[in-house]
Design a protein around this motif. Structure first.
Motif, short mmCIF file in Angstrom:
data_model
loop_
_atom_site.label_atom_id
_atom_site.label_comp_id
_atom_site.label_asym_id
_atom_site.label_seq_id
_atom_site.Cartn_x
_atom_site.Cartn_y
_atom_site.Cartn_z
N GLU A 24 -79.51 -25.54 -50.12
CA GLU A 24 -80.17 -24.52 -50.95
C GLU A 24 -79.35 -23.23 -51.03
O GLU A 24 -79.51 -22.46 -51.97
N TYR B 187 -80.90 -21.14 -55.48
CA TYR B 187 -81.97 -21.65 -56.32
C TYR B 187 -83.29 -20.91 -56.19
O TYR B 187 -84.28 -21.31 -56.79
N ARG C 248 -81.84 -27.58 -59.99
CA ARG C 248 -82.61 -27.79 -58.76
C ARG C 248 -83.99 -28.40 -59.03
O ARG C 248 -84.44 -29.30 -58.31
N HIS C 249 -84.67 -27.95 -60.08
CA HIS C 249 -86.06 -28.35 -60.31
C HIS C 249 -86.28 -29.09 -61.63
O HIS C 249 -87.43 -29.37 -61.97
N TRP D 263 -82.60 -34.10 -57.54
CA TRP D 263 -82.33 -33.55 -56.21
C TRP D 263 -82.63 -34.63 -55.16
O TRP D 263 -83.55 -35.42 -55.34
#
Length: 1490
Positions: A443, A473, A790-791, A835
């Motif tokens: 992260e 992130y 990331r998402h 991820w």
């Protein structure tokens, strides 16, 4: 020199007695400590290269990767909160000799005395001084000649025993790290590097060494300089005891053994292991892929046994050409040889190669486990950077990303899957980066760099080091700290004193003390955070007065039809006169919303948003729709609010904790009683008169008990929202995008269109949420890209049908998508890999269960491109703009990098399957399919460069490093060469699981038997077509447009080279089958013994075996393809018919076969059987001819015939009906012509007798009987044949009958059937032939592609290990080939994919622009506006200066006073107006800040 040395003192057995260990040892040389860490981060090894002491440590600060699921349950590494900085838990400590044998062991707690320069007796001092003067120079030369390398393998388990391997390499710089100059050395090297079956491994199992103090003296003779180099691998055997949760056990040393010694080569040693995505439950289940040695000559691979007991030198891999050139030309005269550059290229299991091309630095990352190219990235470089040899490559790689720097203060972040740049960051806090590593489960990024010096002449080693932690992130913030106790004596030793892997970083100082760098960083940050926390004060919300809701709470969730109580809390309230500003948080059934309102009872006209409240923040529980209800609503557990602490001028600090229930099963269960019981328990806890911390602990016990109980029907989920989550923007935007998805699902299911009010409230809410996302996209594009990586924000936008927002993310406010100008910075990159441990889709994202019943070939989408295609399938083309946007965006950018098409490559089959034909047609005419020109000719095999073959395309795939097992190829450059790459990554890679097979002698023989005698079966069934490669699935679903493309032609050219042999052997089998049938039938028809009966018997056996083989092949194809697809191909139909007829006729003939004389005694052949034999021979010949379709230059004509027949078949069918109509007519008319007059045909002439020369008058009359077979129309079948022959000008009825009706039908038939239809058929066939000729190349490619797709599904049989499918396919073609295709592409008027569909779309268009309430929002984007204002002010200042200069010029030019006075007046007027305007700009700037 021998390949291995044999020593008796190589093993030390531990008996548990104190005498086993040496506790007193003199340190004879100044310590020089180095450190390495295992790949999993659990163990480390330190090595004193001066005194040859090796210590193995257990990492007490081990940090494993924490996945998202564990974060949701508040999992954390214990070592992050507990434990000390020092890593001092030793499990083995021993010393080795110069010959790399084990000398003796130390107690694990033993600390050797440090080196003291005067640690000698006075009597020896003079002798020492004299000796040192003579030996210093010699010793320094020896030290410069040798270097050390070492590595440690993860602990592995074998037969309930635990082992660790340590590799030590003593490197001879002159021999192994430099280019040889002496011919003798070159010859010697050649002899050393002969890879023969001669063993190069020494195994020691029984010998042991006495570890008493008397044995410390060397018993083996000293080696000369030539023999000092070598490689040794030590095995440390451990016993495990006292299992604990944190470290998985305490290990006690049991045995130390040198398992391998090799003295022919030396170099940088490295254990290369397989790393799984999730090894949390496989702490000891590791797999060593390779043990390698890297030196000047290449990468030497060691083969090993299953238990790692033996190691043997195997093949040698060559470096990429660019590295070889650097080693040969640049790094030959340095003290370290090529060691420094090789070390800078290695990180974990990856090898980085850089090269420069037209202002760009190309980064090629090779995977040493696979010895192949993993990814290629590109970064822009400045000209001065090319010649700056002070900077060096520093990089680190995590599970999915590559972080790279050239040593400056600039960091580039790339996606490993496709090589695309994710982010670029400049760190002004430092001037040079020394170290990079991903931490905190990838992260964050830890950066260690040199602080900018205050003086230019400040020494490099004296500059202080600064630690930067970049939160990638969550906030994008960079925390900068300095650590007092972090000291490295020399920057040159920086890499040797630090070691890293998987988020674990350890440091060793000059005294040999090992410490955790991350623990130091955390303690430093923790101290600063404690100071900040002490300033904060949070109090229960009850201590603050609440206001009436500023918005109708019943409208904030318009999809909820029933009445529902919602809680409202005021976070901010400011009143200035009649003006009020209020911030309120509202907790609904499944959402938490923050609304902002500014109202004034007197001045209502100039209020932001016209005085109406506007949305600032939204969060959703994302509860599946089928679980939504009263029992699963959000429940507030705790809400506290703090005082204004000047961190934010409006939003005070607050703490909101909510929880809700969710069913564990998809089906609705009777869980109401269970929820009521849990709520009752929690209520009792809240009513207790105890401390709040104790209440929280008891609540936590209840929640954990429910979630961990397998019998429980529900689970409890929690979420905490604080101010930092909102003002940091990252989480707020993520929540907003998830909210769009959440709301769209409910809009579709709840049917909001039936209520105008609820529909209007829904659209208003959606508009506010889109604005929240849009502002972040506009002002912080790089952060949005990081958030998307990331998402997966794009997935939420697709599921929420936000066409307009997706368009802005991809293209900005670009009106015409076909334009070349887009964002200055791209905001989205494609990816197939989410991820780690994160699922791409949730259970309720798409309703797959119902669709799977209808279509067994449906597979869950794995990327955004597939999701968009599946999400929009079934809609009208005008409402599928999302698919068009993504295709246009990816294909447009793919002209620079093929990685942009990584998701399109997998999604192309779905485009055809779900009938996106308009999109695919435009897609395959995009510029990216011309192919990127590659200047690296070194990857082109020699046969392609030197070949004079003028084939349009020559394709190949090169991803692997070359080894000495392959033929050495010399590379030449031939002009013109157009080397290009197919812009479809992984296009030919399938998902069929191959069984691991060892290619030994017995397996090879077994495969040969299977290949010769057993029909090939399919490895997958019909319903597993999704496991095929995207290319094969595209062939199954696609249409002919894909073959008119140079890139697809290159793919077919490449794959056909592998699959064609299978079909050639199948053709050979049928040829033998046909030959056997021809010889046997010939012998049968001839009734002779022309063929020996024994040979004839063998032919019959072979015939039946091949018949069974071929028939089984056809049956397997039928079962795999299904009857529709199988019979749709005429070739399959002919295959099965020809085999069946031949076998049937052969079986009939065998009735007359005798073993003694064959067919000699056969009776007269029946005419009918003779006909059937001829018909079978005809079918076999037709089938044999059709097999020639496998040969391109012959098969093209077979495809001509096939396609022409298919094309004209409807016309032939129509013409047959016409013939049938005339035949029926004539049959009715002339079947029984009783009263129809016939023509008397009389023929007269003169005949002369040759014997008597007599002349005779001869008259002949035709004897035509209209009721007999002379009349072809007496039978309907014969009438059809007679009518057909009208086309050949045979008119029997016209010549024999004299009847007006016959003449009438004959006239009509000649006009319609002959003149019209026959000429139409000729013209039609001519046109079809011309069309087929123009597309002959595409026709051939289509049939080859179908053969390739069929071959891919077959069970593979190989005689040696096959090469895996490459990620990219390269191809050669002469420039004219591409010009032809480009000309076709231009003529077809191809434009942007989505150009024609935007105007027809039924989705409402949304124009994004700034709103009047933006500058009052809690979202702070003023910094970006300040830059624009400053730029505008500077522009106006420059305009004013230019105007003043022009005025002065005019004054000098004109001497007339009146004119000068007028000019001065204009100048003063301009100055006054400009000052007023500048004051207004400054005031506007101040208002924006306020």
């Amino acid at each position: 020199m021998s390949d291995y040395y044999e020593f008796k003192d190589h093993r030390i057995e531990i008996t548990g007695e104190k005498e086993d260990y040496v506790n007193d040892d003199c340190t004879k040389k100044k310590e020089n400590y180095r450190i390495k860490i295992s790949q999993d981060g659990k163990f480390a090894v330190t090595f004193d290269t001066a005194n040859l002491r090796i210590k193995i440590l257990q990492n007490t600060d081990y940090r494993r990767f924490i996945f998202d699921k564990e974060k949701k349950v508040n999992y954390s590494n214990k070592n992050e909160d507990e434990g000390s900085i020092e890593i001092d838990k030793a499990i083995a400590y021993f010393k080795i000799k110069d010959d790399l044998t084990v000398d003796y062991l130390y107690d694990i707690n033993y600390k050797p005395r440090p080196f003291v320069d005067n640690d000698v007796s006075p009597s020896d001092n003079d002798r020492k001084t004299t000796r040192n003067k003579n030996s210093d120079s010699k010793e320094n030369k020896e030290n410069d000649k040798f270097r050390w390398s070492f590595d440690i393998l993860n602990m592995y388990k074998n037969d309930n025993r635990y082992f660790i391997l340590i590799a030590i390499s003593c490197i001879n710089i002159n021999e192994d790290m430099m280019k040889g100059t002496d011919e003798n050395i070159k010859d010697n090297d050649k002899s050393k590097f002969k890879y023969s079956p001669q063993p190069s491994v020494y195994e020691d199992k029984d010998a042991s060494i006495d570890v008493s103090l008397e044995s410390k003296s060397d018993e083996t003779p000293e080696r000369d300089d030539e023999s000092k180099k070598g490689i040794a691998i030590y095995r440390i055997e451990l016993n495990k005891s006292i299992v604990d949760e944190g470290m998985n056990g305490i290990y006690v040393l049991n045995d130390v053994t040198r398992r391998c010694y090799y003295n022919n080569i030396s170099g940088i040693c490295k254990f290369i292991e397989d790393s799984s995505e999730d090894n949390k439950n496989k702490s000891h289940d590791i797999k060593l892929r390779r043990f390698i040695i890297l030196n000047f000559r290449g990468i030497h691979n060691f083969e090993f046994s299953n238990n790692y007991d033996t190691f043997k030198l195997g093949e040698k891999f060559e470096y990429p050409q660019i590295i070889k050139r650097k080693l040969n030309n640049w790094y030959t005269d340095t003290n370290n040889g090529c060691m420094k550059i090789l070390l800078s290229c290695i990180s974990d299991k990856y090898f980085l190669v850089t090269r420069y091309k037209k202002g760009f630095q190309i980064l090629e990352v090779y995977n040493l486990a696979e010895m192949g190219l993993e990814t290629t990235a590109k970064r822009s470089v400045k000209e001065d950077e090319l010649y700056n040899f002070v900077n060096r490559n520093i990089f680190t790689i995590n599970r999915s990303q590559l972080c790279f720097t050239r040593g400056t203060n600039i960091v580039n972040l790339y996606h490993m899957e496709n090589g695309l740049q994710i982010a670029l960051k400049i760190f002004n806090e430092i001037e040079r980066i020394l170290f990079l590593e991903f931490i905190d489960s990838d992260e964050k990024l830890l950066i260690i760099g040199k602080e900018p010096g205050s003086e230019k002449d400040q020494e490099e080693d004296k500059k202080e080091l600064k630690f930067l932690i970049w939160d990638l992130y969550k906030t994008d913030k960079v925390e900068s700290i300095k650590i007092d106790n972090f000291s490295i004596d020399n920057i040159k030793n920086f890499d040797a004193r630090l070691t890293k892997t998987s988020g674990n970083i350890l440091q060793i100082d000059h005294c040999g003390n090992v410490s955790s760098v991350l623990k130091k960083v955390e303690l430093k940050l923790k101290g600063e955070k404690i100071k900040e926390k002490e300033k904060k004060y949070l109090a229960p919300i009850d201590n603050f007065p609440d206001l009436e809701p500023i918005i109708n709470v019943n409208n904030i969730e318009p999809w909820v039809k029933e009445k529902f109580e919602r809680k409202t809390f005021t976070l901010y309230h400011c009143k200035k006169g009649t003006k009020k500003e209020i911030l309120q948080v509202i907790v609904g059934r499944s959402t938490i919303q923050i609304w902002h309102q500014i109202k004034d009872s007197k001045n209502k006209d100039n209020l932001p948003n016209k005085g109406e409240p506007f949305l600032e923040y939204i969060w959703t529980s994302r509860t599946p729709l089928y679980q939504a209800g009263e029992k699963t609503k959000l429940r507030v557990e705790r809400l506290e609010r703090g005082l204004n602490d000047d961190v934010h001028d409006k939003l005070t600090d607050f703490y909101l904790k909510v929880y809700w229930y969710e069913r564990k099963n998809k089906e609705k269960l009777e869980e109401d009683n269970e929820i009521d019981k849990i709520e009752e328990d929690l209520k009792k806890i809240n009513e207790k008169d105890i401390d709040e911390n104790e209440k929280e602990n008891q609540r936590r016990e209840v929640i954990n008990k429910v979630n961990n109980d397998n019998n429980s029907k529900v689970k409890i989920l929690e979420n905490i929202i604080e101010r930092k989550h909102i003002i940091g923007k990252f989480r707020a935007v993520k929540h907003a995008c998830k909210a769009l998805e959440h709301l769209n699902k409910r809009c579709k299911k709840q049917g909001l269109v039936d209520s105008y009010t609820r529909s209007r409230n829904y659209e208003e809410l959606i508009t506010y949420i889109k604005l929240i996302v849009w502002k972040f996209v506009k002002h912080e594009p790089q952060n949005f890209k990081l958030l998307d990586v990331r998402h997966d924000i794009m997935k939420s936008l697709i599921l929420s049908d936000c066409d307009d927002l997706i368009k802005y993310v991809l293209f900005g406010n670009e009106e015409a998508i076909g334009n070349k100008i887009v964002h200055n910075e791209l905001r989205h990159i494609p990816s197939n890999k989410p991820w780690p441990s994160k699922k791409f889709l949730r259970d309720d994202d798409l309703d797959f269960d119902k669709r799977l019943i209808k279509d067994n070939n449906v597979a869950k989408p794995e990327n955004n491109m597939e999701l968009a295609i599946y999400h929009c399938k079934g809609r009208e083309a005008k409402d599928t703009a999302i698919v068009a946007y993504l295709l246009e965006y990816y294909s447009r950018n793919a002209t620079d990098c093929a990685g942009w098409m990584c998701t399109v490559s997998k999604a192309i089959p779905l485009l055809f399957k779900y009938n996106y034909d308009d999109y695919t047609e435009k897609l395959f005419f995009k510029e990216c399919f011309v192919g990127q020109t590659q200047e690296s000719v070194e990857i082109i095999p020699t046969e392609h460069l030197t070949s004079h073959d003028h084939t349009k395309f020559r394709a190949f795939g090169i991803d692997k490093l070359r080894s000495n097992k392959c033929k050495n190829q010399e590379f030449e450059f031939v002009k013109p060469v157009a080397l290009r790459v197919v812009p479809l990554p992984c296009f030919t890679i399938n998902e069929i699981i191959d069984e691991k097979e060892e290619y030994n002698f017995y397996n090879i023989i077994f495969n040969i038997i299977l290949f010769l005698f057993i029909p090939r079966w399919y490895k997958i069934c019909r319903n597993d077509e999704n496991k095929l490669s995207p290319f094969s699935r595209m062939v199954l679903y696609g249409n002919d447009v894909i073959y008119d493309n140079p890139a697809i032609e290159a793919v077919i050219n490449f794959r056909w080279q592998k699959s064609r042999n299978f079909y050639y052997f199948l053709f050979l089998r049928f040829f033998v089958f046909a030959t056997c049938f021809a010889l046997v039938s010939w012998s049968y028809l001839d009734h002779s013994i022309i063929i020996n009966q024994t040979f004839l018997f063998i032919l019959i056996i072979i015939f039946y075996y091949l018949a069974i083989y071929l028939f089984a092949t056809e049956v397997s194809q039928f079962l795999y393809h299904g009857y529709k697809r199988y019979l749709n191909d005429i070739f399959n139909f002919l295959d099965i018919i020809s085999i069946t007829f031949a076998v049937t006729i052969m079986s009939i003939m065998l009735k007359d076969f005798q073993v003694s004389d064959g067919f000699a005694s056969a009776k007269e052949i029946d005419t009918g059987l003779n006909v059937w034999i001829s018909f079978s021979v005809f079918l076999v010949w037709i089938e044999l001819i059709f097999y020639f379709r496998l040969i391109p230059y012959v098969g093209i004509y077979i495809y001509y015939v096939n396609i022409i027949i298919k094309t004209i078949f409807p016309f032939i069918l129509f013409m047959s009906v016409v013939i049938l109509a005339f035949a029926h007519t004539m049959f009715v008319l002339l079947r029984n012509p009783v009263n129809i007059k016939t023509n008397d045909s009389t023929y007269s002439g003169v005949a002369t007798n040759s014997l008597t020369n007599e002349t005779l008058d001869v008259k002949l009359k035709a004897d035509f009987d209209p009721k007999s077979s002379d009349n072809p129309f007496t039978s309907f079948s014969r009438a059809i044949m007679a009518t057909y022959f009208w086309t050949s000008d045979e008119w029997v009825q016209k010549d024999e009958f004299d009847f007006w009706a016959v003449d009438l039908y004959t006239c009509i038939g000649s006009i319609f059937l002959v003149i019209i239809l026959q000429n139409m058929l000729i013209a039609f066939m001519s046109g079809v032939y011309q069309e087929v000729t123009d597309k002959s190349r595409q026709i051939l490619l289509k049939y080859q592609a179908n053969h390739i797709a069929n071959y891919e599904a077959l069970y593979p049989l190989h005689l040696w290990k096959p090469e895996p499918e490459p990620k990219y396919i390269y191809y050669l073609g002469r420039p004219q080939n591409y010009e032809d295709w480009c000309n076709i592409r231009k003529d077809d008027n191809k434009s942007a994919i989505c150009k024609d569909f935007e105007k027809k779309s039924t989705f409402a268009k949304f124009i994004f622009k700034e709103k009047d309430f933006d500058r009052f929002s809690i979202w702070d984007y003023h910094n970006y506006d300040d830059d624009n204002i400053k730029m505008s002010i500077e522009n106006f200042k420059s305009v004013n200066n230019d105007f003043s200069n022009n005025i002065e010029y005019l004054i000098r030019r004109f001497k007339d006073k009146n004119s000068i006075g007028g000019i001065n007046d204009v100048n003063k007027l301009w100055d006054n107006e400009f000052e007023k305007f500048q004051l207004k700009l400054e005031k506007l700037k101040t208002d924006l800040k306020g």
